[in-house]
Design a protein around this motif. Structure first.
Motif, PDB file in Angstrom:
ATOM      1  N   THR A 191       1.975   2.198 -10.922  1.00  0.00           N
ATOM      2  CA  THR A 191       2.500   1.897  -9.187  1.00  0.00           C
ATOM      3  C   THR A 191       0.581   2.363  -8.878  1.00  0.00           C
ATOM      4  OG1 THR A 191       2.778   4.505  -8.926  1.00  0.00           O
ATOM      5  CG2 THR A 191       4.528   3.565  -9.450  1.00  0.00           C
ATOM      6  N   VAL A 192       0.705   1.334  -7.991  1.00  0.00           N
ATOM      7  CA  VAL A 192      -1.384   1.291  -7.588  1.00  0.00           C
ATOM      8  C   VAL A 192      -0.835   0.597  -6.251  1.00  0.00           C
ATOM      9  CG1 VAL A 192      -2.336   0.465  -9.755  1.00  0.00           C
ATOM     10  CG2 VAL A 192      -1.298  -0.996  -9.188  1.00  0.00           C
ATOM     11  N   GLY A 193       0.612   0.145  -5.730  1.00  0.00           N
ATOM     12  CA  GLY A 193       1.076  -0.745  -4.764  1.00  0.00           C
ATOM     13  C   GLY A 193       1.772  -2.298  -4.866  1.00  0.00           C
ATOM     14  N   LYS A 194       1.995  -2.262  -4.635  1.00  0.00           N
ATOM     15  CA  LYS A 194       2.856  -3.335  -5.232  1.00  0.00           C
ATOM     16  C   LYS A 194       1.692  -4.808  -4.629  1.00  0.00           C
ATOM     17  CE  LYS A 194       6.759  -5.840  -3.547  1.00  0.00           C
ATOM     18  NZ  LYS A 194       8.272  -5.810  -2.773  1.00  0.00           N
ATOM     19  N   TRP A 234      -5.309   8.222  -4.597  1.00  0.00           N
ATOM     20  CA  TRP A 234      -5.175   6.823  -4.046  1.00  0.00           C
ATOM     21  C   TRP A 234      -5.147   6.943  -2.815  1.00  0.00           C
ATOM     22  CZ3 TRP A 234      -5.949   1.733  -5.824  1.00  0.00           C
ATOM     23  CH2 TRP A 234      -5.512   1.880  -7.522  1.00  0.00           C
ATOM     24  N   GLY A 263       1.841  12.067 -11.735  1.00  0.00           N
ATOM     25  CA  GLY A 263       1.834  10.892 -10.607  1.00  0.00           C
ATOM     26  C   GLY A 263       0.758  10.793 -11.497  1.00  0.00           C
ATOM     27  N   GLY A 264      -0.505  10.897 -11.350  1.00  0.00           N
ATOM     28  CA  GLY A 264      -2.312  10.780 -11.668  1.00  0.00           C
ATOM     29  C   GLY A 264      -1.366   9.097 -12.676  1.00  0.00           C
ATOM     30  N   LYS A 304      -4.307   6.353 -13.401  1.00  0.00           N
ATOM     31  CA  LYS A 304      -5.551   6.768 -13.162  1.00  0.00           C
ATOM     32  C   LYS A 304      -5.911   7.850 -14.757  1.00  0.00           C
ATOM     33  CE  LYS A 304      -6.950   5.838  -9.102  1.00  0.00           C
ATOM     34  NZ  LYS A 304      -8.468   5.258  -8.660  1.00  0.00           N
ATOM     35  N   ALA A 315       0.055   6.410 -11.294  1.00  0.00           N
ATOM     36  CA  ALA A 315      -0.592   5.837 -11.022  1.00  0.00           C
ATOM     37  C   ALA A 315      -1.270   4.965 -11.534  1.00  0.00           C
ATOM     38  CB  ALA A 315      -0.764   6.425  -9.622  1.00  0.00           C
ATOM     39  N   LYS A 365      -3.529   4.735  -0.517  1.00  0.00           N
ATOM     40  CA  LYS A 365      -2.150   4.548  -0.533  1.00  0.00           C
ATOM     41  C   LYS A 365      -1.202   5.433   0.820  1.00  0.00           C
ATOM     42  CE  LYS A 365      -3.119   0.775  -3.255  1.00  0.00           C
ATOM     43  NZ  LYS A 365      -3.304  -0.166  -2.842  1.00  0.00           N
ATOM     44  N   ILE A 421      -0.946  11.496  -6.379  1.00  0.00           N
ATOM     45  CA  ILE A 421      -1.110  10.129  -5.815  1.00  0.00           C
ATOM     46  C   ILE A 421      -2.212  10.058  -5.461  1.00  0.00           C
ATOM     47  CG2 ILE A 421      -0.043   8.095  -5.831  1.00  0.00           C
ATOM     48  CD1 ILE A 421       2.261   9.188  -7.296  1.00  0.00           C
ATOM     49  N   ASP A 452     -11.178   1.087  -8.770  1.00  0.00           N
ATOM     50  CA  ASP A 452      -9.770   1.732  -8.323  1.00  0.00           C
ATOM     51  C   ASP A 452      -9.599  -0.196  -8.706  1.00  0.00           C
ATOM     52  OD1 ASP A 452     -10.087   3.740  -7.099  1.00  0.00           O
ATOM     53  OD2 ASP A 452      -9.152   2.952  -5.175  1.00  0.00           O
ATOM     54  N   ASP A 505       0.754  -1.062  -0.509  1.00  0.00           N
ATOM     55  CA  ASP A 505       0.257   0.196   0.246  1.00  0.00           C
ATOM     56  C   ASP A 505       0.616   0.835   0.102  1.00  0.00           C
ATOM     57  OD1 ASP A 505      -2.644  -1.036  -0.025  1.00  0.00           O
ATOM     58  OD2 ASP A 505      -2.212  -1.896   1.934  1.00  0.00           O
ATOM     59  N   THR A 506       2.190   1.348  -0.337  1.00  0.00           N
ATOM     60  CA  THR A 506       3.229   2.247  -0.217  1.00  0.00           C
ATOM     61  C   THR A 506       3.337   2.966  -1.799  1.00  0.00           C
ATOM     62  OG1 THR A 506       3.869   2.270   1.875  1.00  0.00           O
ATOM     63  CG2 THR A 506       5.137   2.888   0.256  1.00  0.00           C
ATOM     64  N   ILE A 507       3.555   4.080  -1.829  1.00  0.00           N
ATOM     65  CA  ILE A 507       3.392   4.098  -3.678  1.00  0.00           C
ATOM     66  C   ILE A 507       4.375   5.687  -3.030  1.00  0.00           C
ATOM     67  CG2 ILE A 507       3.045   5.455  -5.860  1.00  0.00           C
ATOM     68  CD1 ILE A 507       0.066   4.690  -5.363  1.00  0.00           C
TER      69      ILE A 507
END
Ligand SMILES: Cc1ncc(C[n+]2csc(CCOP(=O)(O)OP(=O)(O)O)c2C)c(N)n1
Ligand code: SF4
Ligand SMILES: [Mg+2]
Lengths: 267, 362
Positions: B205-208, A98, B68-69, B74, B72, A101, A94, B193, A58-60
């Motif tokens: 980069t949507v979170g690992k 999100w 950034g967006g 979007k 991620a 996150k 971001i 999402d 949950d990390t960016i």
């Protein structure tokens, strides 16, 4: 018995002998940092916390332009590499897109206080719910040791070869004190990582900064007064002494704003 | 039939963003396009679809918010006018390098410098030849009506994600400010999402995610061989755009001996000019490039092969697209330019006159 490296590993590396393990959230890639550089310690602390707090997925994170431009090679989480100084703008979008996150930027002093000064101020002023880790080593490490806005008066760099002349270049910019004055910031602190004691304190502070974000309280901002032995042209040991005697004299350690309230007089 | 409304071009673009399921708009006011953010703020898209709208501190910040967006996963967009687009070039180059999808509207005004707030088409080179540093291309769409200011938004998002490349909608102060009837398309729901993760989770980069390596968004590569490969990969992608995405419109070209080549507001003026010229018995048609990159070179070449006698490009600049027309036509037919700058709008009569003196009689 011949003691090869493999043999030693076999004899010594056992669970019962283990006192420390590198977090899996640091990759195995050899760090590009000079030995003794604070960047490595700061990376470790941050990634340990992401692991310990269960935020791996949950990390960016956002890497800057500076010596830590390759932070994404070392930090084993989803990462973006920003243009020089723009990390807070990336983080703004971001996090808003999100909101669930944990979003952090990791930036040097040239990146954050010079070219990215505007992005930093406005992200903090909007109270973006992000965490900014600010590595202040008083110099442009990556490009070969030029003067930064944070370079101390009289300090020699490749673009202030006779020492920073404050009549011409002004005084070192205390971005951390400036952002602490903005209502958007909730937790602002200045830490260091050049000794184990300082690193432990810094870890506690970064943990708090992450918690502030997870609670949705606003911007959390952690300056880490760091070294740059290469840029300062000192041995790592000497650089840490110099940091202690000079940098910390100007950049006082400790919390500046806690729970949205200033806890220190800003001078 | 979709909902009909009388709107400014800028408003139609803004409404289309909400309807296209955009996740975020980040922008900074500048004439002649401030209606975009004003309309969005008034519409409260956050309540309508959950779309984020933010007034950034500068165009530098807006485009980096897009980075950034988009990084991620979007759907993000911005709009500006010429001086603001100049500030965005840093971020646009980074986005092209990192292969990030986004939609950028440029409602062009005259320059150089602060120039004028009047309409212009003088950012053609900047939009179609790269603009920022490094070898890259944007996919560039040129609307010629308020209808297209709306219709091109979902198209631009589709193309941006298909090629993972920034798409620019290159408009101008005339199209942005004028009011026309527009038929709005039915709203496309925003991606959830989960859908973002499903569609873009392999690169964004949507979170690992358990079971995959971390995702990295970067334009940096210090290994020369790998960086050279990356440049070649980008150009393979641009080549595919050149093969598959050329769009244009023709008007009165079946029997035409002469051609006006014009896009955006200049094409609207040229349409009228063609009516006037046809009334005088001149066999002239219009070729309107809709994609300025990729440019419809082949369309022009086919006209040459069929015996075209001359091409007049009409632009609101000092002659920029004419270089692409010349690249297509070469010495096989006459190519001339007519235009005005500084906010002066060519009249249809002037265009007919230029056609007569520069192409037919010249
Ligand atoms: C637009 C732009 N200008 C200049 C540079 C060159 N540059 C790269 S890193 C850097 C300074 C980095 O210093 P700092 O942020 O303090 O990071 P450090 O290396 O000290 O950790 C500069 C000027 C760049 N990459 N991009
Ligand atoms: S140049 Fe300075 S900041 Fe960069 S890695 Fe070396 S010691 Fe660290
Ligand atoms: Mg530095």
């Amino acid at each position: 018995m011949e003691l090869t490296a493999d043999k030693i590993k076999e004899l010594v590396v056992k669970p019962e002998n283990k006192v420390y393990a590198k977090t899996p959230l640091l990759t195995d890639k050899t760090l590009s940092y000079c030995p003794g550089c604070g960047h490595g310690v700061a990376h470790r602390i941050l990634m340990e916390l992401v692991e310990e707090m269960g935020l791996e997925n949950d990390t960016i994170g956002i890497a800057p332009v500076g010596c830590s431009v390759l932070a994404y090679e070392f930090m084993n989480v989803d990462m973006q590499e920003a243009a020089h100084g723009r990390a807070p703008a990336l983080a703004t979008a971001i996090k808003r897109l999100w909101p669930g996150k944990f979003v952090f930027t990791y930036q040097g002093d040239g990146d954050l206080a010079a070219i990215g000064g505007n992005e930093t101020l406005h992200a903090c002023n909007r109270g973006e719910n992000i965490t900014i880790i600010f590595i202040n080593n008083g110099i442009y490490g990556m490009t070969g040791g030029q003067m930064a806005p944070t370079t101390l008066p009289g300090m020699r760099t490749s673009t202030s070869p006779y020492g920073r002349d404050t009549h011409m270049m002004g005084n070192p910019l205390k971005m951390t004190e400036i952002v602490a004055m903005l209502p958007g910031t909730y937790f602002v602190t200045r830490q260091a990582v050049h000794t184990a004691k300082h690193a432990r304190k810094a870890k506690k502070a970064i943990k708090k900064a992450i918690e502030v974000q997870l609670e949705g309280k606003g911007t959390s901002f952690v300056e880490i007064v760091s070294n740059c032995n290469s840029g300062w042209k000192m041995t790592p040991v000497k650089a840490n002494q110099w940091l202690e005697e000079n940098m910390l004299d100007y950049y006082h350690l400790g919390d500046i704003k806690v729970d949205g309230k200033l806890v220190k007089e800003i001078v | 039939m979709g909902e009909l409304r009388l709107m400014k071009g800028n408003e139609a673009f803004a409404e289309a963003l909400i309807r296209a399921g955009a996740d975020g708009y980040f922008g900074y006011p500048i004439t002649p396009q401030s209606e975009v953010i004003e309309y969005l703020m008034a519409e409260k898209p956050h309540e309508r679809t959950g779309m984020v709208v933010l007034q950034a501190e500068s165009e530098l910040a807006s485009i980096n918010m897009l980075y950034g967006g988009a990084g991620a996963g979007k759907k993000v967009a911005t709009s500006s006018s010429s001086p603001g687009i100049s500030l965005m070039l840093e971020g646009i180059s980074y986005m092209a390098g990192a292969e990030l999808p986004c939609v950028i509207l440029n409602v062009q005004r005259g320059g150089p410098g602060l120039g004028t707030i009047q309409p212009s088409q003088s950012d053609y080179f900047q939009a179609t030849k790269g603009g920022g540093h490094g070898d890259y291309r944007l996919l560039v769409l040129a609307p010629a009506s308020v209808q297209e200011m709306s219709d091109f938004v979902p198209l631009a998002f589709d193309l941006a994600f298909k090629y993972r490349n920034p798409v620019m909608i290159l408009s101008d102060g005339v199209i942005g400010q004028m009011m026309e009837k527009v038929e709005l398309f039915d709203p496309i729901p925003r991606w959830t999402d989960e859908e973002v993760i499903e569609k873009n989770g392999d690169w964004a980069t949507v979170g690992k995610r358990p079971g995959r390596e971390r995702n990295i968004i970067t334009s940096l590569d210090l290994d020369p061989y790998s960086m050279e490969r990356h440049n070649h990969d980008l150009f393979a992608k641009y080549k595919k755009m050149e093969e598959e995405e050329v769009r244009w419109e023709e008007l009165n070209t079946e029997d035409a001996e002469y051609f006006i080549v014009a896009y955006g507001s200049a094409s609207r003026i040229s349409q009228k000019a063609i009516d006037l010229a046809r009334a005088e018995g001149i066999k002239v048609g219009l070729i309107r490039p809709i994609t300025l990159y990729p440019f419809p070179y082949k369309v022009l070449q086919e006209k040459v092969q069929k015996g075209a006698k001359g091409f007049l490009t009409v632009e609101l600049n000092m002659g920029q697209m004419i270089e692409d027309v010349q690249l297509a036509v070469k010495d096989n037919a006459k190519v001339e330019f007519f235009g005005h700058v500084g906010g002066v709008i060519p009249t249809p009569e002037e265009v007919v006159e230029a056609l007569k003196t520069k192409i037919i009689g010249g």
